[in-house]
Motif scaffolding. Structure first.
Motif, PDB file in Angstrom:
ATOM      1  N   LYS A 134       2.726   8.842   0.329  1.00 34.63           N
ATOM      2  CA  LYS A 134       4.094   8.702  -0.195  1.00 34.63           C
ATOM      3  C   LYS A 134       4.930   9.950   0.120  1.00 34.63           C
ATOM      4  CE  LYS A 134       5.103   4.874  -2.374  1.00 34.63           C
ATOM      5  NZ  LYS A 134       6.184   4.020  -1.873  1.00 34.63           N
ATOM      6  N   VAL A 135       4.373  11.113  -0.205  1.00 39.65           N
ATOM      7  CA  VAL A 135       5.135  12.355  -0.008  1.00 39.65           C
ATOM      8  C   VAL A 135       5.430  12.577   1.468  1.00 39.65           C
ATOM      9  CG1 VAL A 135       5.043  14.849  -0.262  1.00 39.65           C
ATOM     10  CG2 VAL A 135       4.234  13.400  -2.100  1.00 39.65           C
ATOM     11  N   LEU A 136       4.371  12.341   2.285  1.00 37.30           N
ATOM     12  CA  LEU A 136       4.530  12.517   3.722  1.00 37.30           C
ATOM     13  C   LEU A 136       5.614  11.587   4.254  1.00 37.30           C
ATOM     14  CD1 LEU A 136       2.939  14.468   5.414  1.00 37.30           C
ATOM     15  CD2 LEU A 136       1.454  12.618   6.100  1.00 37.30           C
ATOM     16  N   ALA A 137       5.598  10.352   3.753  1.00 39.58           N
ATOM     17  CA  ALA A 137       6.587   9.376   4.196  1.00 39.58           C
ATOM     18  C   ALA A 137       7.993   9.815   3.819  1.00 39.58           C
ATOM     19  CB  ALA A 137       6.274   8.018   3.571  1.00 39.58           C
ATOM     20  N   ARG A 138       8.161  10.294   2.587  1.00 41.11           N
ATOM     21  CA  ARG A 138       9.485  10.729   2.149  1.00 41.11           C
ATOM     22  C   ARG A 138       9.976  11.899   2.993  1.00 41.11           C
ATOM     23  NH1 ARG A 138      12.203   6.980  -0.701  1.00 41.11           N
ATOM     24  NH2 ARG A 138      10.735   5.898  -2.042  1.00 41.11           N
ATOM     25  N   MET A 139       9.032  12.806   3.322  1.00 43.56           N
ATOM     26  CA  MET A 139       9.440  13.963   4.123  1.00 43.56           C
ATOM     27  C   MET A 139       9.835  13.547   5.528  1.00 43.56           C
ATOM     28  SD  MET A 139       6.915  16.999   2.956  1.00 43.56           S
ATOM     29  CE  MET A 139       7.015  17.679   1.318  1.00 43.56           C
ATOM     30  N   GLN A 140       9.288  12.424   5.981  1.00 47.85           N
ATOM     31  CA  GLN A 140       9.627  11.946   7.323  1.00 47.85           C
ATOM     32  C   GLN A 140      10.665  10.832   7.268  1.00 47.85           C
ATOM     33  OE1 GLN A 140       5.731  10.902   8.509  1.00 47.85           O
ATOM     34  NE2 GLN A 140       5.149  12.982   9.059  1.00 47.85           N
ATOM     35  N   ASP A 141      11.327  10.706   6.113  1.00 49.36           N
ATOM     36  CA  ASP A 141      12.379   9.707   5.951  1.00 49.36           C
ATOM     37  C   ASP A 141      11.848   8.291   6.118  1.00 49.36           C
ATOM     38  OD1 ASP A 141      14.859   9.074   5.247  1.00 49.36           O
ATOM     39  OD2 ASP A 141      15.826   9.468   7.169  1.00 49.36           O
ATOM     40  N   ARG A 142      10.677   8.043   5.550  1.00 50.50           N
ATOM     41  CA  ARG A 142      10.120   6.683   5.545  1.00 50.50           C
ATOM     42  C   ARG A 142       9.883   6.302   4.090  1.00 50.50           C
ATOM     43  NH1 ARG A 142       5.062   6.502   7.043  1.00 50.50           N
ATOM     44  NH2 ARG A 142       4.635   8.721   7.254  1.00 50.50           N
ATOM     45  N   LEU A 143       9.314   5.109   3.876  1.00 51.12           N
ATOM     46  CA  LEU A 143       9.031   4.666   2.511  1.00 51.12           C
ATOM     47  C   LEU A 143       7.561   4.823   2.146  1.00 51.12           C
ATOM     48  CD1 LEU A 143      11.196   1.473   2.103  1.00 51.12           C
ATOM     49  CD2 LEU A 143      11.463   3.651   0.953  1.00 51.12           C
ATOM     50  N   GLY A 144       6.677   4.789   3.133  1.00 49.31           N
ATOM     51  CA  GLY A 144       5.263   4.838   2.808  1.00 49.31           C
ATOM     52  C   GLY A 144       4.766   3.481   2.343  1.00 49.31           C
ATOM     53  N   PRO A 145       3.557   3.405   1.769  1.00 51.19           N
ATOM     54  CA  PRO A 145       3.029   2.106   1.344  1.00 51.19           C
ATOM     55  C   PRO A 145       3.878   1.493   0.236  1.00 51.19           C
ATOM     56  CG  PRO A 145       1.604   3.915   0.640  1.00 51.19           C
ATOM     57  CD  PRO A 145       2.599   4.494   1.554  1.00 51.19           C
ATOM     58  N   THR A 146       4.286   0.241   0.428  1.00 50.70           N
ATOM     59  CA  THR A 146       5.095  -0.429  -0.596  1.00 50.70           C
ATOM     60  C   THR A 146       4.555  -1.815  -0.929  1.00 50.70           C
ATOM     61  OG1 THR A 146       6.490  -1.250   1.171  1.00 50.70           O
ATOM     62  CG2 THR A 146       7.286   0.684  -0.014  1.00 50.70           C
ATOM     63  N   ARG A 147       3.707  -2.369  -0.035  1.00 58.71           N
ATOM     64  CA  ARG A 147       3.379  -3.788  -0.165  1.00 58.71           C
ATOM     65  C   ARG A 147       2.366  -4.081  -1.256  1.00 58.71           C
ATOM     66  NH1 ARG A 147       5.428  -7.125   3.888  1.00 58.71           N
ATOM     67  NH2 ARG A 147       7.150  -5.967   4.797  1.00 58.71           N
ATOM     68  N   THR A 148       1.317  -3.234  -1.360  1.00 57.05           N
ATOM     69  CA  THR A 148       0.227  -3.551  -2.268  1.00 57.05           C
ATOM     70  C   THR A 148       0.543  -3.018  -3.655  1.00 57.05           C
ATOM     71  OG1 THR A 148      -1.011  -2.811  -0.361  1.00 57.05           O
ATOM     72  CG2 THR A 148      -2.272  -3.709  -2.176  1.00 57.05           C
ATOM     73  N   GLY A 149       0.927  -3.896  -4.552  1.00 60.88           N
ATOM     74  CA  GLY A 149       1.243  -3.474  -5.906  1.00 60.88           C
ATOM     75  C   GLY A 149       2.594  -2.802  -5.988  1.00 60.88           C
ATOM     76  N   PRO A 150       3.046  -2.485  -7.201  1.00 59.34           N
ATOM     77  CA  PRO A 150       4.342  -1.818  -7.350  1.00 59.34           C
ATOM     78  C   PRO A 150       4.307  -0.427  -6.720  1.00 59.34           C
ATOM     79  CG  PRO A 150       3.149  -1.909  -9.438  1.00 59.34           C
ATOM     80  CD  PRO A 150       2.404  -2.765  -8.485  1.00 59.34           C
ATOM     81  N   ALA A 151       5.261  -0.142  -5.826  1.00 64.42           N
ATOM     82  CA  ALA A 151       5.330   1.139  -5.103  1.00 64.42           C
ATOM     83  C   ALA A 151       4.053   1.435  -4.341  1.00 64.42           C
ATOM     84  CB  ALA A 151       5.667   2.287  -6.047  1.00 64.42           C
ATOM     85  N   GLY A 152       3.318   0.401  -3.959  1.00 67.98           N
ATOM     86  CA  GLY A 152       2.092   0.599  -3.183  1.00 67.98           C
ATOM     87  C   GLY A 152       0.965   1.198  -3.979  1.00 67.98           C
ATOM     88  N   LEU A 153       1.011   1.069  -5.316  1.00 66.69           N
ATOM     89  CA  LEU A 153       0.019   1.751  -6.156  1.00 66.69           C
ATOM     90  C   LEU A 153      -1.390   1.190  -6.007  1.00 66.69           C
ATOM     91  CD1 LEU A 153       1.851   2.607  -9.472  1.00 66.69           C
ATOM     92  CD2 LEU A 153       0.507   4.135  -8.062  1.00 66.69           C
ATOM     93  N   LEU A 154      -1.521  -0.036  -5.513  1.00 64.90           N
ATOM     94  CA  LEU A 154      -2.860  -0.605  -5.354  1.00 64.90           C
ATOM     95  C   LEU A 154      -3.435  -0.329  -3.964  1.00 64.90           C
ATOM     96  CD1 LEU A 154      -2.418  -4.010  -7.187  1.00 64.90           C
ATOM     97  CD2 LEU A 154      -3.464  -1.923  -8.020  1.00 64.90           C
ATOM     98  N   GLN A 155      -2.660   0.401  -3.148  1.00 65.93           N
ATOM     99  CA  GLN A 155      -3.086   0.666  -1.775  1.00 65.93           C
ATOM    100  C   GLN A 155      -4.456   1.345  -1.674  1.00 65.93           C
ATOM    101  OE1 GLN A 155      -1.144  -0.345   0.872  1.00 65.93           O
ATOM    102  NE2 GLN A 155      -2.874   0.201   2.159  1.00 65.93           N
ATOM    103  N   PRO A 156      -4.741   2.385  -2.494  1.00 65.85           N
ATOM    104  CA  PRO A 156      -6.064   3.029  -2.370  1.00 65.85           C
ATOM    105  C   PRO A 156      -7.210   2.055  -2.610  1.00 65.85           C
ATOM    106  CG  PRO A 156      -4.627   4.372  -3.714  1.00 65.85           C
ATOM    107  CD  PRO A 156      -3.903   3.087  -3.477  1.00 65.85           C
ATOM    108  N   ILE A 157      -7.031   1.122  -3.549  1.00 69.60           N
ATOM    109  CA  ILE A 157      -8.102   0.159  -3.831  1.00 69.60           C
ATOM    110  C   ILE A 157      -8.295  -0.768  -2.633  1.00 69.60           C
ATOM    111  CG2 ILE A 157      -8.766  -1.713  -5.378  1.00 69.60           C
ATOM    112  CD1 ILE A 157      -6.997  -0.202  -7.485  1.00 69.60           C
TER     113      ILE A 157
END
Lengths: 346, 244
Positions: free
Chosen positions: A32-55
């Motif tokens: 997420k942080v890396l994405a924000r620093m590169q003007d991207r969104l990062g993981p968004t699809r899995t769960g709210p704000a991509g919170l289920l992505q690690p699982i």
């Protein structure tokens, strides 16, 4: 002080599970942080704000095919990833999350073990962890892996020295190697007339803190010191041949090491659980410690997003020609200052 | 049987077995791994004896040193030479056996002397606790009673470090023994023609630019000539190509 063994096991179980969960969400945080620093969104699809992505990532890694190179040294290939994982997770045993608390009439210690050599224990397990890298690199029978492994060995040996030496100043001031004593020593306040500032070692040992910060990044093989896995030249270094869950052990080991090093830095230099209200509510102390740790983890990601990778000779030159003299200078200066404070000189 | 005795026997068994493993296995890297295991178990025994500082130092210093040993094996030992290394040198084996037996006798004599006839030392649990613990007691003893021995050891280690630095110095700083570099490394000119090339500069200076070295030599830079290679380049780098 002492508590029954079963209680220690429960505390250890809780702390290690929280650590593993924290590691999983560290990957999410980094993306997420890396994405924000590169003007991207990062993981968004899995769960709210991509919170289920690690699982989802964990399940994906479990389901992948486990490839073993034909020329691999199989027994070593099998246990090398475990070395780095186990040594990383065992190190949390000496981190104090607070003192003794009262839960339903039972005294519970908020740490797993109070070793009188706690800080050295962490360094020792760090030095065993390198075996995971170098043995994995050797066992893969791949020249990229071997190059990465050799780099990792040289780098970790050099920067471990800096890491250890940067802590000596703190040990000199505390007169103890126990992390609980170091924590207690930082609870007092330094007062300059009306100004009261916490006696954190970042204030009395600023040079040691900077040295520690640099050495810690190198010790965990993170950018800009990630030469062992420099993907542009070495494919991905020592874990090139590892796939599926064996690879994830390396992955887990690296992230847990980052968390441990950050917890350690917070404890040693930033007062650990010390903070407003921490003396009255132990929960607040844990929150303070976690907040400081998250700050360090953010710093790691920030570095990765900002700095290009060092060249190999620069890496070694910095360790031996710049950091080492400064570390020795810091030790000599601190020892001298203590002698003066004790009235043994002049 | 109390738990600590059981744990001690477990640790001691693993320690002994891995010590046997060090000399019994054929692969030198495996030997190194067994040595690490052995030292880790010794550190565990130190912890059981209440000597935490010694245990941690055992891990940091000795297991760290084996890492360098493993690196040496990886970089310097040719797997092709190993069968001879393990079977073909009877003198070393017998001398090793003799020295090992001698060491065992020495240690046995020391232990017997100490436990049967000797007096116990001055350090008691109470005196150690009085100075603040094991680590502090060790430090005090080392820096007061054994200060001279300690300083001598550090001097010897410093000499070792300086020696290593001198050995690794580039020529421009060490004793001047200028190594003349000839352009023989390049495969870009036919074999056995290096004598015709101008000698390269000495020491660390870079190789001369290709035109300056070759254009002066008529007959060398002819276009379209065949590149001569003594060996397939992959033969130098592919792992396993030397082994099988």
């Amino acid at each position: 002080m002492d508590q029954p063994l079963w209680l220690s096991f429960i505390v250890a179980f809780l702390i290690m599970n929280v650590l593993l969960g924290g590691m999983a969400y560290m990957t999410w945080f980094e993306r997420k942080v890396l994405a924000r620093m590169q003007d991207r969104l990062g993981p968004t699809r899995t769960g709210p704000a991509g919170l289920l992505q690690p699982i989802a990532d964990g399940i994906k890694l479990l389901g992948k095919e486990d490839l073993i190179p034909a020329a691999a040294d199989k027994p070593v290939f099998f246990f090398a990833p475990l070395v780095i994982f186990v040594t990383a997770i065992v190190s949390v045993a000496v981190i104090p999350f607070g003192g003794q608390i009262d839960v339903f009439g039972t005294d519970v210690n908020l740490y797993i073990a109070d070793l009188n050599v706690g800080a050295l224990f962490l360094l020792a397990f760090g030095s065993i962890g390198v075996y995971g890298i170098i043995l994995g690199a050797y066992a893969s029978a791949n020249r990229f892996s071997l190059l990465g492994g050799l780099r990792a060995a040289a780098q970790v040996i050099s920067y471990e020295l800096i890491l250890g030496l940067s802590l000596v100043g703190v040990f000199l001031l505390t007169q103890s190697l126990s992390l609980r004593d170091i924590l207690d020593a930082q609870r007092a306040n330094l007062s300059f007339g009306v100004l009261e500032i916490p006696n954190w070692y970042i204030i009395t040992q600023p040079l040691a803190f900077i040295l520690y910060l640099i050495a810690a990044v190198a010790e965990t093989n993170r950018a800009p010191f990630d030469l062992p896995e420099a993907e542009t030249e070495l494919v991905s270094g020592f874990h090139t041949e590892y796939s599926a869950f064996r690879f994830s052990f390396y992955f887990l080991g690296e992230y847990i090491n980052m968390i441990i090093i950050s917890l350690f830095a917070s404890t040693i230099f930033l007062g650990g659980t010390d903070g407003p209200g921490a003396d009255t509510y132990w929960g607040l102390g844990i929150l303070w410690l976690l907040a400081k740790t998250v700050f360090f983890l953010f710093f790691y990601i920030w570095l990765r997003a900002t700095l290009p990778r060092f060249r190999y000779d620069q890496l070694m030159g910095i360790a031996w020609k710049v950091l080492l003299p400064f570390a020795l200078l810091n030790i000599a200066f601190t020892a001298f200052a203590r002698l003066i404070a004790n009235g043994q000189v002049f | 049987m109390p738990w600590d005795v059981l744990i001690f026997y477990l640790i001691a068994t693993i320690c002994t077995l891995s010590a046997i493993g060090v000399v019994a296995v054929n692969n030198p890297v495996h030997s190194g791994v067994f040595l690490v295991l052995c030292f880790l178990n010794i550190a565990a025994i130190f912890v059981m004896l209440g000597a935490e500082f010694l245990a941690v130092v055992q891990v940091i210093v000795y297991t760290g040193a084996i890492l360098v040993l493993v690196l040496f094996v990886l970089m310097l030992v040719d797997p092709d030479d190993l069968p001879e290394f393990h079977t073909g040198r009877p003198v070393q084996r017998y001398v090793g056996l003799l020295l090992g037996a001698l060491l065992l006798l020495e240690i046995g004599a020391v232990i017997l002397n100490r436990t049967v006839t000797g007096t116990s030392g001055t350090d008691t649990a109470a005196s150690i606790a009085a100075v603040g613990g094991n680590t502090q007691a060790l430090g005090r003893t080392l820096y007061t009673d054994y200060l001279l021995a300690f300083e001598v050891v550090s001097l010897v280690l410093t000499v070792g470090v300086i020696g290593a630095i001198v050995l690794a110095l580039p020529e421009r700083l060490g004793a001047a023994s200028p190594v003349t570099r000839r352009g023989t490394i390049s495969l870009a000119h036919p074999k056995d023609t290096d004598a015709a090339l101008s000698p390269g500069p000495a020491g660390e200076t870079p190789m001369p630019a290709r035109p300056a070295a070759t254009v002066a030599q008529p007959g060398l830079a002819t276009a379209g000539r065949q590149l001569i290679m003594t060996k397939d380049p992959d033969a130098y780098t592919t792992p396993g190509s030397r082994r099988s």
